[in-house]
Write a protein that holds these residues in place. Structure first.
Motif, PDB file in Angstrom:
ATOM      1  N   GLY A 182       0.720  -1.151   0.080  1.00 11.26           N
ATOM      2  CA  GLY A 182       0.125   0.025  -0.200  1.00 11.26           C
ATOM      3  C   GLY A 182       0.890   1.150   0.108  1.00 11.26           C
ATOM      4  N   ILE A 183       0.140   2.321  -0.137  1.00 12.98           N
ATOM      5  CA  ILE A 183       0.571   3.648  -0.019  1.00 12.98           C
ATOM      6  C   ILE A 183      -0.484   4.441   0.883  1.00 12.98           C
ATOM      7  CG2 ILE A 183       2.075   3.854  -2.193  1.00 12.98           C
ATOM      8  CD1 ILE A 183      -0.169   5.100  -3.580  1.00 12.98           C
ATOM      9  N   ASN A 184       0.018   5.519   1.656  1.00 14.03           N
ATOM     10  CA  ASN A 184      -0.988   6.211   2.450  1.00 14.03           C
ATOM     11  C   ASN A 184      -0.399   7.463   2.544  1.00 14.03           C
ATOM     12  OD1 ASN A 184       0.881   6.212   4.484  1.00 14.03           O
ATOM     13  ND2 ASN A 184      -0.098   4.393   5.648  1.00 14.03           N
ATOM     14  N   HIS A 185      -1.095   8.258   3.450  1.00  9.29           N
ATOM     15  CA  HIS A 185      -0.844   9.869   3.539  1.00  9.29           C
ATOM     16  C   HIS A 185       0.657   9.983   4.172  1.00  9.29           C
ATOM     17  CE1 HIS A 185      -2.587   8.228   7.315  1.00  9.29           C
ATOM     18  NE2 HIS A 185      -2.047   9.134   7.762  1.00  9.29           N
ATOM     19  N   THR A 186       1.353   9.014   4.716  1.00 12.74           N
ATOM     20  CA  THR A 186       2.610   9.230   5.530  1.00 12.74           C
ATOM     21  C   THR A 186       3.423   8.836   4.538  1.00 12.74           C
ATOM     22  OG1 THR A 186       2.473   7.344   6.379  1.00 12.74           O
ATOM     23  CG2 THR A 186       1.427   8.649   7.597  1.00 12.74           C
ATOM     24  N   THR A 187       3.158   8.041   3.691  1.00 17.23           N
ATOM     25  CA  THR A 187       4.574   7.674   2.522  1.00 17.23           C
ATOM     26  C   THR A 187       4.361   8.148   1.168  1.00 17.23           C
ATOM     27  OG1 THR A 187       3.148   5.540   1.669  1.00 17.23           O
ATOM     28  CG2 THR A 187       4.326   5.289   3.883  1.00 17.23           C
ATOM     29  N   ALA A 188       3.132   8.680   0.739  1.00 11.82           N
ATOM     30  CA  ALA A 188       3.219   9.145  -0.552  1.00 11.82           C
ATOM     31  C   ALA A 188       2.465  10.528  -0.792  1.00 11.82           C
ATOM     32  CB  ALA A 188       2.257   8.322  -1.361  1.00 11.82           C
ATOM     33  N   PRO A 189       2.853  11.408  -1.519  1.00 13.63           N
ATOM     34  CA  PRO A 189       2.234  12.828  -1.851  1.00 13.63           C
ATOM     35  C   PRO A 189       0.849  12.723  -2.553  1.00 13.63           C
ATOM     36  CG  PRO A 189       3.742  12.463  -3.513  1.00 13.63           C
ATOM     37  CD  PRO A 189       4.041  11.527  -2.519  1.00 13.63           C
ATOM     38  N   LEU A 190       0.033  13.669  -2.241  1.00 17.51           N
ATOM     39  CA  LEU A 190      -1.492  13.609  -2.731  1.00 17.51           C
ATOM     40  C   LEU A 190      -1.692  13.052  -4.177  1.00 17.51           C
ATOM     41  CD1 LEU A 190      -4.450  14.262  -2.386  1.00 17.51           C
ATOM     42  CD2 LEU A 190      -4.078  16.592  -2.815  1.00 17.51           C
ATOM     43  N   ASP A 191      -0.975  13.833  -5.073  1.00 21.89           N
ATOM     44  CA  ASP A 191      -0.947  13.431  -6.448  1.00 21.89           C
ATOM     45  C   ASP A 191      -0.677  12.124  -7.019  1.00 21.89           C
ATOM     46  OD1 ASP A 191      -2.023  16.044  -7.099  1.00 21.89           O
ATOM     47  OD2 ASP A 191       0.117  16.857  -7.111  1.00 21.89           O
ATOM     48  N   LEU A 192       0.485  11.487  -6.190  1.00 13.51           N
ATOM     49  CA  LEU A 192       0.748  10.139  -6.288  1.00 13.51           C
ATOM     50  C   LEU A 192      -0.700   9.200  -5.807  1.00 13.51           C
ATOM     51  CD1 LEU A 192       2.642   8.153  -7.524  1.00 13.51           C
ATOM     52  CD2 LEU A 192       3.688   7.985  -5.241  1.00 13.51           C
ATOM     53  N   ARG A 193      -0.960   9.361  -4.794  1.00 13.57           N
ATOM     54  CA  ARG A 193      -2.160   8.792  -4.170  1.00 13.57           C
ATOM     55  C   ARG A 193      -3.310   8.773  -5.165  1.00 13.57           C
ATOM     56  NH1 ARG A 193      -1.444  11.648   0.595  1.00 13.57           N
ATOM     57  NH2 ARG A 193      -3.471  12.287   0.614  1.00 13.57           N
ATOM     58  N   THR A 202      -9.150   4.858  -0.089  1.00 10.39           N
ATOM     59  CA  THR A 202      -9.919   6.171   0.509  1.00 10.39           C
ATOM     60  C   THR A 202      -8.988   7.282  -0.054  1.00 10.39           C
ATOM     61  OG1 THR A 202      -8.518   5.977   2.418  1.00 10.39           O
ATOM     62  CG2 THR A 202     -10.172   4.463   2.305  1.00 10.39           C
ATOM     63  N   CYS A 203      -9.340   8.263   0.525  1.00  9.60           N
ATOM     64  CA  CYS A 203      -8.621   9.539   0.265  1.00  9.60           C
ATOM     65  C   CYS A 203      -7.255   9.435   0.951  1.00  9.60           C
ATOM     66  CB  CYS A 203      -9.597  10.702   0.736  1.00  9.60           C
ATOM     67  SG  CYS A 203      -9.753  10.758   2.553  1.00  9.60           S
ATOM     68  N   ASN A 204      -7.074   8.759   1.733  1.00  9.45           N
ATOM     69  CA  ASN A 204      -5.675   8.736   2.257  1.00  9.45           C
ATOM     70  C   ASN A 204      -5.017   7.460   2.207  1.00  9.45           C
ATOM     71  OD1 ASN A 204      -5.935  11.253   3.803  1.00  9.45           O
ATOM     72  ND2 ASN A 204      -7.002  10.434   5.404  1.00  9.45           N
ATOM     73  N   ASP A 233      -3.966   3.910  12.454  1.00 11.53           N
ATOM     74  CA  ASP A 233      -3.248   4.152  11.290  1.00 11.53           C
ATOM     75  C   ASP A 233      -3.709   5.259  10.255  1.00 11.53           C
ATOM     76  OD1 ASP A 233      -0.613   3.324   9.738  1.00 11.53           O
ATOM     77  OD2 ASP A 233      -2.126   3.378   8.149  1.00 11.53           O
ATOM     78  N   SER A 234      -4.684   6.147  10.819  1.00 12.18           N
ATOM     79  CA  SER A 234      -5.548   7.060  10.185  1.00 12.18           C
ATOM     80  C   SER A 234      -4.983   8.730  10.444  1.00 12.18           C
ATOM     81  CB  SER A 234      -6.759   7.416  10.716  1.00 12.18           C
ATOM     82  OG  SER A 234      -7.593   5.911  10.169  1.00 12.18           O
ATOM     83  N   MET A 235      -4.965   9.536   9.478  1.00 14.76           N
ATOM     84  CA  MET A 235      -4.742  10.844   9.673  1.00 14.76           C
ATOM     85  C   MET A 235      -5.374  11.336  11.178  1.00 14.76           C
ATOM     86  SD  MET A 235      -4.955  14.082   7.172  1.00 14.76           S
ATOM     87  CE  MET A 235      -3.863  13.318   5.907  1.00 14.76           C
ATOM     88  N   VAL A 236      -6.620  10.963  11.295  1.00 15.08           N
ATOM     89  CA  VAL A 236      -7.351  11.326  12.277  1.00 15.08           C
ATOM     90  C   VAL A 236      -7.456  10.162  13.304  1.00 15.08           C
ATOM     91  CG1 VAL A 236      -9.770  12.280  13.226  1.00 15.08           C
ATOM     92  CG2 VAL A 236      -8.770  12.696  11.058  1.00 15.08           C
ATOM     93  N   LEU A 237      -6.408  10.359  14.374  1.00 12.10           N
ATOM     94  CA  LEU A 237      -6.191   9.070  15.251  1.00 12.10           C
ATOM     95  C   LEU A 237      -7.696   8.586  15.757  1.00 12.10           C
ATOM     96  CD1 LEU A 237      -4.201   7.214  16.799  1.00 12.10           C
ATOM     97  CD2 LEU A 237      -4.042   8.699  18.529  1.00 12.10           C
ATOM     98  N   ALA A 271      -3.782  18.086   7.732  1.00  8.07           N
ATOM     99  CA  ALA A 271      -3.225  16.942   8.629  1.00  8.07           C
ATOM    100  C   ALA A 271      -2.864  17.805  10.057  1.00  8.07           C
ATOM    101  CB  ALA A 271      -1.925  16.403   8.023  1.00  8.07           C
ATOM    102  N   SER A 272      -2.329  18.736   9.875  1.00 11.60           N
ATOM    103  CA  SER A 272      -1.678  19.602  11.105  1.00 11.60           C
ATOM    104  C   SER A 272      -3.090  19.784  12.160  1.00 11.60           C
ATOM    105  CB  SER A 272      -0.841  20.756  10.886  1.00 11.60           C
ATOM    106  OG  SER A 272      -1.511  21.641  10.163  1.00 11.60           O
TER     107      SER A 272
END
Length: 419
Positions: free
Chosen positions: A7-18, A50-52, A107-111, A303-304
């Motif tokens: 997989g790829i997710n919000h911590t490993t890949a930029p938005l456009d690649l996702r 998903t989006c992430n 493992d979500s952006m929103v814990l 994210a922040s």
């Protein structure tokens, strides 16, 4: 049986690649067919998008993670080398742990967010409909759901979590002094837009509009929030009417372009516009962010904001991880047991064959009028002799070392004392 996750997710890949690997729910079934044709139809497979994140879970006699990555790279139109630099590949226990953590919101952006669990259930349902979900992956995901339920009921992992929608409201409040004076346009009518509309509607904005490709679904959402519905085709001409635009559709191409936003700003006499693009791939062209009077946020930009309060929930993370550890060990034990199934089946088949033979012999003896006690005695001796024949042969044959090994095994299996 091997299990692997890629997989790829919000911590490993930029938005456009996702965005290159984002699959709408109606695209998943044909995509699964393509994946299994590339690997083997015997392989089980599930795709979570998903989006992430986009993740592929597979199970088969042997791991085929490299071919899985090569297939995914082709499907997204990138080189395997590029994808490999942003992807993670996990096997067996680590794959199970990852699935359990994803389902539990760790493992979500929103814990602790609960939405991912519903998305996983949708992914499993589609895989099952496509005939791609076998016994192993079904066990993996059913156990994931059970672990997630226990984490949510036994810990405070989701307490005080800030959703993407709530984060958008917070940012909008920083730009506009009074959200009650703003007009808000929601583009799309899916779950994310419904959640965002719920949060914004609570601030009693001046107006709400829903723009959607399907008017019927848009009308249902607009009615719920006391807003109006508009055709997606009318969006460019009416964009200037809105102070805030929240977009999340399943479009594969941007539906709000730079030119449309520039014309809207001119009509607004450059009053600021607040825009949130929650879609992957993007709904709003990235160049819009450079415009002076536009405040554009993507899912990654939020994210922040959503991490606020993260530290307050760390104590619950340790509890959740302990629950997950137990779930992983249970799943691995089940996998190990599955490896013994063919041998168990062979043993049962052999025992049934012996039983059938001895029963047939006993019936013949009864038919000849022999004494029933003698028949039962012969039946019991016949069964025990057949069961012990192999063990006796091992004890009498082979060299001393082989006999010693056989003796140890026979004592273990036949001479154990009941406790």
């Amino acid at each position: 049986m091997a299990v692997w996750a890629l997989g790829i997710n919000h911590t490993t890949a930029p938005l456009d690649l996702r965005g290159r690997f984002a699959y709408a729910i109606d695209q998943v079934e044909p995509t699964l067919r393509s994946l299994r044709e590339s690997l083997s139809r015997r392989h089980e497979a599930t795709i979570l998008s998903t989006c992430n994140r986009t993740e592929i879970y597979c199970a088969g006699e042997h791991s085929d993670a490299e071919r899985t990555l090569e297939w995914l790279a082709r499907s997204g139109g990138v080189s395997p080398t590029l994808l490999r630099s942003h992807a993670y590949t996990l096997h067996d226990g680590l794959a199970a742990r990852h699935a359990f953590r994803v389902a539990s919101g760790l493992d979500s952006m929103v814990l602790g967010e609960p939405q991912i669990l519903g998305q996983m259930k949708d992914a499993v349902r589609v895989a099952n409909q496509a005939g791609a979900l076998g016994t192993t992956l079904n066990q993996l995901f059913q156990r994931s759901f059970a672990v997630a339920k226990e984490v949510r009921s036994s810990t405070e992992i989701g307490a005080h979590s800030i959703s993407m929608a709530a984060a958008a409201v917070r940012l909008a409040s920083q730009l506009f002094e009074d959200l009650g004076k703003t007009r808000i346009l929601f583009v799309g009518a899916g779950d994310m837009i419904e959640l965002a509309a719920t949060h914004f509607a609570a601030r009693n904005p001046k107006g709400i509009a829903i723009a959607n490709r399907t008017l019927e679904r848009g009308e249902r959402l607009a009615t719920r929030f006391g807003g109006e519905v508009m055709k997606l085709a009318d969006l460019p001409a009416r964009l200037h009417e809105f102070d805030a635009v929240i977009s999340c559709t399943a479009s594969t191409l941007p539906i709000i372009g730079l030119g449309a936003v520039e014309r809207a700003l001119k009509a607004r006499k450059h009053r600021p516009m607040f825009m949130v693009d929650l879609a992957v791939p993007r709904d709003i062209e990235p160049e819009v962010k450079a415009l002076e009077d536009v405040y554009l946020y993507t899912v990654d930009d939020l994210a922040s904001v959503v991490q606020t309060g993260h530290a307050n929930r760390q104590a619950a993370v340790a509890q959740a991880e302990a629950i997950i550890d137990a779930g992983v060990q249970s799943f691995l034990h089940w996998i190990d047991q599955r490896g013994s199934v063919p041998l168990i089946q062979q043993l049962n088949a052999q025992a049934d064959e012996w039983r059938t033979l001895e029963l047939a012999r006993a019936r013949k003896m009864l038919a000849k009028g022999e004494n029933i006690d003698a028949v039962l005695e012969a039946l019991s001796k016949g069964l025990t002799q057949k069961m012990l024949h192999g063990a006796m042969a091992e004890l009498h044959g082979g060299d001393a070392s082989a006999r010693e090994r056989a003796s140890s095994a026979i004592q273990h299996f036949f001479l154990r004392k009941e406790r």
